[in-house]
Design an enzyme around this catalytic site. Structure first.
Site, PDB file in Angstrom:
ATOM      1  N   GLY A   1      39.614  94.767 -69.682  1.00  0.00           N
ATOM      2  CA  GLY A   1      38.406  94.769 -70.498  1.00  0.00           C
ATOM      3  C   GLY A   1      38.609  94.865 -71.999  1.00  0.00           C
ATOM      4  O   GLY A   1      39.351  94.088 -72.608  1.00  0.00           O
TER       5      GLY A   1
ATOM      6  N   ASP B   1      47.738 109.023 -67.947  1.00  0.00           N
ATOM      7  CA  ASP B   1      46.376 109.459 -67.654  1.00  0.00           C
ATOM      8  C   ASP B   1      45.916 110.233 -68.887  1.00  0.00           C
ATOM      9  O   ASP B   1      46.426 111.324 -69.175  1.00  0.00           O
ATOM     10  CB  ASP B   1      46.375 110.354 -66.410  1.00  0.00           C
ATOM     11  CG  ASP B   1      44.991 110.925 -66.106  1.00  0.00           C
ATOM     12  OD1 ASP B   1      44.068 110.752 -66.932  1.00  0.00           O
ATOM     13  OD2 ASP B   1      44.841 111.557 -65.056  1.00  0.00           O
TER      14      ASP B   1
ATOM     15  N   ASN C   1      40.209 104.362 -75.980  1.00  0.00           N
ATOM     16  CA  ASN C   1      39.361 103.399 -75.279  1.00  0.00           C
ATOM     17  C   ASN C   1      39.204 103.674 -73.784  1.00  0.00           C
ATOM     18  O   ASN C   1      38.211 103.253 -73.187  1.00  0.00           O
ATOM     19  CB  ASN C   1      39.962 102.003 -75.499  1.00  0.00           C
ATOM     20  CG  ASN C   1      39.350 100.964 -74.602  1.00  0.00           C
ATOM     21  OD1 ASN C   1      38.270 100.449 -74.863  1.00  0.00           O
ATOM     22  ND2 ASN C   1      40.040 100.648 -73.489  1.00  0.00           N
TER      23      ASN C   1
ATOM     24  N   TYR D   1      28.353 110.032 -68.316  1.00  0.00           N
ATOM     25  CA  TYR D   1      28.880 109.034 -69.257  1.00  0.00           C
ATOM     26  C   TYR D   1      28.156 109.157 -70.595  1.00  0.00           C
ATOM     27  O   TYR D   1      28.779 109.203 -71.654  1.00  0.00           O
ATOM     28  CB  TYR D   1      28.669 107.653 -68.636  1.00  0.00           C
ATOM     29  CG  TYR D   1      29.185 106.479 -69.424  1.00  0.00           C
ATOM     30  CD1 TYR D   1      30.513 106.082 -69.313  1.00  0.00           C
ATOM     31  CD2 TYR D   1      28.341 105.747 -70.249  1.00  0.00           C
ATOM     32  CE1 TYR D   1      30.978 104.991 -70.018  1.00  0.00           C
ATOM     33  CE2 TYR D   1      28.796 104.649 -70.959  1.00  0.00           C
ATOM     34  CZ  TYR D   1      30.116 104.265 -70.834  1.00  0.00           C
ATOM     35  OH  TYR D   1      30.576 103.191 -71.530  1.00  0.00           O
TER      36      TYR D   1
ATOM     37  N   ILE E   1      28.993  94.694 -72.500  1.00  0.00           N
ATOM     38  CA  ILE E   1      30.015  93.690 -72.806  1.00  0.00           C
ATOM     39  C   ILE E   1      30.653  93.277 -71.465  1.00  0.00           C
ATOM     40  O   ILE E   1      30.867  94.126 -70.591  1.00  0.00           O
ATOM     41  CB  ILE E   1      31.106  94.262 -73.741  1.00  0.00           C
ATOM     42  CG1 ILE E   1      30.481  94.927 -74.993  1.00  0.00           C
ATOM     43  CG2 ILE E   1      32.099  93.180 -74.118  1.00  0.00           C
ATOM     44  CD1 ILE E   1      29.836  94.006 -75.989  1.00  0.00           C
TER      45      ILE E   1
ATOM     46  N   THR F   1      32.987  93.045 -68.995  1.00  0.00           N
ATOM     47  CA  THR F   1      34.279  93.584 -68.541  1.00  0.00           C
ATOM     48  C   THR F   1      34.102  94.010 -67.083  1.00  0.00           C
ATOM     49  O   THR F   1      32.960  94.122 -66.604  1.00  0.00           O
ATOM     50  CB  THR F   1      34.696  94.828 -69.356  1.00  0.00           C
ATOM     51  OG1 THR F   1      33.799  95.904 -69.020  1.00  0.00           O
ATOM     52  CG2 THR F   1      34.659  94.587 -70.858  1.00  0.00           C
ATOM     53  N   PRO F   2      35.194  94.318 -66.398  1.00  0.00           N
ATOM     54  CA  PRO F   2      35.051  94.777 -65.013  1.00  0.00           C
ATOM     55  C   PRO F   2      34.109  95.975 -64.871  1.00  0.00           C
ATOM     56  O   PRO F   2      33.394  96.085 -63.865  1.00  0.00           O
ATOM     57  CB  PRO F   2      36.492  95.133 -64.620  1.00  0.00           C
ATOM     58  CG  PRO F   2      37.326  94.171 -65.431  1.00  0.00           C
ATOM     59  CD  PRO F   2      36.610  94.053 -66.756  1.00  0.00           C
TER      60      PRO F   2
HETATM   61  N1  LIG Z   1      32.019  97.164 -71.311  1.00  0.00           N
HETATM   62  C1  LIG Z   1      30.992  97.708 -71.937  1.00  0.00           C
HETATM   63  O1  LIG Z   1      29.871  97.164 -71.933  1.00  0.00           O
HETATM   64  C2  LIG Z   1      31.155  98.992 -72.696  1.00  0.00           C
HETATM   65  C3  LIG Z   1      30.087  99.401 -73.515  1.00  0.00           C
HETATM   66  C4  LIG Z   1      30.214 100.584 -74.246  1.00  0.00           C
HETATM   67  C5  LIG Z   1      31.382 101.323 -74.165  1.00  0.00           C
HETATM   68  N2  LIG Z   1      32.396 100.911 -73.356  1.00  0.00           N
HETATM   69  C6  LIG Z   1      33.603 101.739 -73.312  1.00  0.00           C
HETATM   70  O2  LIG Z   1      34.716 100.924 -73.613  1.00  0.00           O
HETATM   71  C7  LIG Z   1      35.871 101.446 -72.949  1.00  0.00           C
HETATM   72  C8  LIG Z   1      36.521 100.340 -72.135  1.00  0.00           C
HETATM   73  O3  LIG Z   1      35.622  99.938 -71.112  1.00  0.00           O
HETATM   74  P1  LIG Z   1      35.744  98.541 -70.344  1.00  0.00           P
HETATM   75  O4  LIG Z   1      34.388  98.000 -70.252  1.00  0.00           O
HETATM   76  O5  LIG Z   1      36.824  97.733 -70.940  1.00  0.00           O
HETATM   77  O6  LIG Z   1      36.134  99.051 -68.876  1.00  0.00           O
HETATM   78  P2  LIG Z   1      37.308  98.580 -67.878  1.00  0.00           P
HETATM   79  O7  LIG Z   1      36.997  99.281 -66.612  1.00  0.00           O
HETATM   80  O8  LIG Z   1      37.462  97.114 -67.884  1.00  0.00           O
HETATM   81  O9  LIG Z   1      38.613  99.200 -68.551  1.00  0.00           O
HETATM   82  C9  LIG Z   1      38.814 100.581 -68.613  1.00  0.00           C
HETATM   83  C10 LIG Z   1      40.316 100.853 -68.537  1.00  0.00           C
HETATM   84  O10 LIG Z   1      40.523 102.262 -68.657  1.00  0.00           O
HETATM   85  C11 LIG Z   1      41.525 102.637 -67.717  1.00  0.00           C
HETATM   86  N3  LIG Z   1      41.424 104.036 -67.390  1.00  0.00           N
HETATM   87  C12 LIG Z   1      40.479 104.645 -66.630  1.00  0.00           C
HETATM   88  N4  LIG Z   1      40.758 105.950 -66.535  1.00  0.00           N
HETATM   89  C13 LIG Z   1      41.891 106.168 -67.248  1.00  0.00           C
HETATM   90  C14 LIG Z   1      42.657 107.330 -67.536  1.00  0.00           C
HETATM   91  N5  LIG Z   1      42.330 108.532 -67.033  1.00  0.00           N
HETATM   92  N6  LIG Z   1      43.752 107.199 -68.334  1.00  0.00           N
HETATM   93  C15 LIG Z   1      44.102 105.989 -68.811  1.00  0.00           C
HETATM   94  N7  LIG Z   1      43.428 104.855 -68.562  1.00  0.00           N
HETATM   95  C16 LIG Z   1      42.325 104.963 -67.792  1.00  0.00           C
HETATM   96  C17 LIG Z   1      41.251 101.740 -66.521  1.00  0.00           C
HETATM   97  O11 LIG Z   1      42.369 101.649 -65.653  1.00  0.00           O
HETATM   98  C18 LIG Z   1      40.921 100.402 -67.194  1.00  0.00           C
HETATM   99  O12 LIG Z   1      42.085  99.635 -67.421  1.00  0.00           O
HETATM  100  C19 LIG Z   1      35.372 102.613 -72.105  1.00  0.00           C
HETATM  101  O13 LIG Z   1      35.539 103.824 -72.821  1.00  0.00           O
HETATM  102  C20 LIG Z   1      33.899 102.324 -71.953  1.00  0.00           C
HETATM  103  O14 LIG Z   1      33.145 103.472 -71.692  1.00  0.00           O
HETATM  104  C21 LIG Z   1      32.301  99.760 -72.620  1.00  0.00           C
END
Ligand SMILES: NC(=O)c1ccc[n+]([C@@H]2O[C@H](COP(=O)([O-])OP(=O)(O)OC[C@H]3O[C@@H](n4cnc5c(N)ncnc54)[C@H](O)[C@@H]3O)[C@@H](O)[C@H]2O)c1
Length: 269
Positions: A28, A69, A96, A161, A196, A198-199
């Site tokens: 993501g 982690d 992130n 969250y 956005i 992403t998975p």
């Molecule tokens: N996608 C969106 O719409 C969106 C919107 C606002 C905020 N965010 C934030 O952006 C960040 C990335 O989200 P995303 O959408 O890419 O999600 P995603 O699920 O595609 O990626 C998240 C990544 O974090 C890793 N992860 C989870 N727990 C972990 C840990 N304890 N230690 C290390 N790595 C860990 C996962 O393995 C994964 O690779 C997150 O903080 C999410 O809350 C995403």
């Protein structure tokens, strides 16, 4: 010796030669950040709990993968020490990593509350605390904390969250003022994306609508119709905040949602 693509990009670009650490970069937004920063010359270290996908991203951007982690406090100081030893300093930290379980105030268990707070809030706190001295010793740096639009609006099914993302925004302001007062040239800002593609969001869309975004006849048209952004929309802002172009921006919360959260609609009911 023939220079590699990573060597060549490190001599040019908007963050040429900078050392960037990105958590949760196997997927993501973190993956997009790693590719974008590397493309603009940064030397990238990326961490995740997903080892195989993380190694694949590291290979794609000429970076290094470290299994981590973020909620485990014992990982942080050795990680920062490794980055400083191997690369000579730390300039950019993108906190992130994240998870987004679906539960409201009545269905959230205590274990789930602690798990989500551990990854988002503890992980971001541990990362900032460990990185700031290393960044200060490197002559300054940029911390980018991933908050969310969930910090600003009410999402009933993202109770923990939302609480974590609101706390990350508040913590970011405190860190920014601390660094300003220390005159250590470290800046700290928070990003607040809306949805956005992403998975994480694909899973949320499927839970709410029953539709698998990627199985739609035209996934791109579906994404646009749903008002969902692309990871590059966030990665471009990460690049800007990581670079000196944003040198006067500190303690900001930057919404990336194409106006979604400010649109006022009159209900017909
Ligand atoms: N996608 C969106 O719409 C969106 C919107 C606002 C905020 N965010 C934030 O952006 C960040 C990335 O989200 P995303 O959408 O890419 O999600 P995603 O699920 O595609 O990626 C998240 C990544 O974090 C890793 N992860 C989870 N727990 C972990 C840990 N304890 N230690 C290390 N790595 C860990 C996962 O393995 C994964 O690779 C997150 O903080 C999410 O809350 C995403």
């Amino acid at each position: 010796m023939t220079p590699t693509a990573a060597d060549e990009s490190a001599t040019r670009g908007r963050v040429a030669g900078r050392v960037a650490l990105i958590t949760g970069a196997a997927s993501g937004l973190g993956k997009a950040d790693a590719l974008r920063l590397a493309d603009e010359g940064a030397r990238v270290v990326l961490t995740d709990v997903n080892e195989q996908a993380g190694r694949d991203v590291a290979d794609a951007c000429g970076g290094e993968f470290v299994l981590q982690d973020v909620a485990d406090v014992t990982t942080w100081v050795p990680l920062i020490e490794h980055v400083v030893d191997a690369y000579g300093g730390l300039d950019i930290l993108v906190n992130n990593a994240g998870i987004a379980p679906i539960a409201n105030i009545e269905t959230t268990t205590t274990d789930e509350w602690r798990r989500v707070m551990g990854v988002h809030l503890d992980g971001t706190f541990f990362g900032c605390r460990a990185a700031i001295p290393a960044m200060a010793s490197s002559g300054g740096g940029s911390i980018i904390n991933m908050s969310s639009i969930a910090a600003r609006v009410g999402l009933s099914e993202h109770l923990t969250y939302s609480a974590a993302k609101g706390a990350i925004a508040a913590m970011t302001r405190s860190i920014a003022v601390h660094c300003r007062q220390q005159k250590n040239l470290v800046r700290c800002n928070a990003l607040q994306p809306g949805s956005i593609s992403t998975p994480m969001v694909h899973a949320a869309v499927e839970t709410v609508t029953g539709l698998n975004m990627m199985d739609q006849p035209d996934p791109e048209a579906f994404r646009i119709a749903m008002g969902i952004g692309e990871p590059i929309d966030v990665a471009n802002m990460v690049l800007f905040l990581a670079s000196d172009e944003s040198k006067h921006i500190n303690g900001a919360e930057i919404v990336i949602d194409n106006g979604d959260s400010v649109e006022y609609s009159v209900s017909s009911s």
